[in-house]
Write a protein that holds these residues in place. Structure first.
Motif: not given
Length: 298
Positions: A148-153
């Motif tokens: 699951r990404p934690t950075e960026g929009r």
């Protein structure tokens, strides 16, 4: 406005490809036109946007700053089409789906035709490669990831957990010494990833196998690993949903060694409500839910 807005298309293409020739091919024009447009933009802004070298064009600090603004403009343009265009038009055009090689080739590819039939004006692009896709750089509109990404929009939702087990071909198991405990694996050839080419830690499976392993065949591609196992080369960690397509494969120590990972569906926050992207994301979710037993059998 002191510069031509259309120059920004050329800037964005060069920023993402890193080369004038590649940008020209992407924009269906020639190298000289791209170079002229970039020069005109730099002159209008009184700023150098790229450092040029034999290796290509690299953004300067001013170029990095401009890129952030241009990507926001691109997102706004996409939302305008989604909000203003009629429903028929909104569900036309291209949607690019980036997925790991196993999920993309073995699960999604055999089912993606239904998405094409459901939306005849939609052009579906499926990129099935072992890599991380940058949604901000438009490498994909939808990405299937293992974390699951934690950075960026970015927004993400869990698709499903899935199991992996050790597998080998029935012919291989018949011709070699029995594998009754993890320690027995020391006598067998293991197939795995090339360590320095693993693009995400979630693919580093073999340290979870409690045995002294002889990893003698490695590949950056999971499908290549699986085909080697089917051919009788050795023992390999394979997702159950892939192994289920090969009757020649048999599980090894399935009651002792189980590895679990997760697939995530990831979209850019600014584009997640675009009709074509929303339709494709909904379709992928439906297919996973309908076939959940493939990912978590038993």
């Amino acid at each position: 406005m002191s510069f031509d807005w259309s120059h920004l298309r050329f800037f964005l293409a060069v920023a993402r490809t890193g080369r004038l020739t590649a940008a020209a091919a992407q924009l269906a024009t020639d190298h000289a036109t791209v170079s002229r447009r970039i020069a005109a933009l730099e002159q209008a802004l009184s700023a150098r946007l790229f450092e040029r070298s034999p290796r290509g064009s690299v953004l300067t600090p001013a170029g990095e700053s401009l890129l952030a603004h241009v990507e926001q403009m691109e997102n706004v343009a996409a939302r305008i089409q989604n909000d203003i265009a009629g429903s028929d038009l909104a569900l036309s055009g291209a949607v690019r789906i980036g997925a790991p090689d196993g999920f993309g080739s073995f699960f999604l590819a055999p089912r993606i035709g239904e998405l094409c039939r459901r939306y005849p004006e939609l052009d579906v692009q499926l990129i099935a490669m072992p890599r991380i896709f940058s949604l901000s750089k438009r490498e994909a509109d939808i990405a299937i990831g293992l974390t699951r990404p934690t950075e960026g929009r970015l927004v993400a939702r869990k698709l499903t957990d899935y199991h992996l087990h050790l597998y080998a071909s029935r012919a291989y198991l018949a011709a070699h010494s029995p594998i009754e405990t993890p320690d027995d694996l020391a006598d067998h050839l293991m197939i795995g990833y090339i360590p320095d080419l693993i693009f995400t830690p979630e693919l580093d499976y073999l340290p979870q196998v409690p045995a002294d392993l002889k990893v003698r065949l490695t590949s950056s591609n999971l499908i290549a690993q699986m085909r080697a196992a089917v051919a009788g080369t050795g023992v390999c960690v394979i997702p159950d949903f892939m192994a289920a397509t090969e009757p020649e494969l048999a599980p090894v120590l399935a009651d002792r060694i189980t590895i679990t990972r997760t697939f995530w569906l990831i979209m850019h926050a600014d584009l997640k409500d675009t009709a074509r992207i929303r339709a494709a994301a909904t379709f992928i979710g439906e297919q996973v839910e309908r076939n959940r037993a493939l990912f978590m059998p038993g």
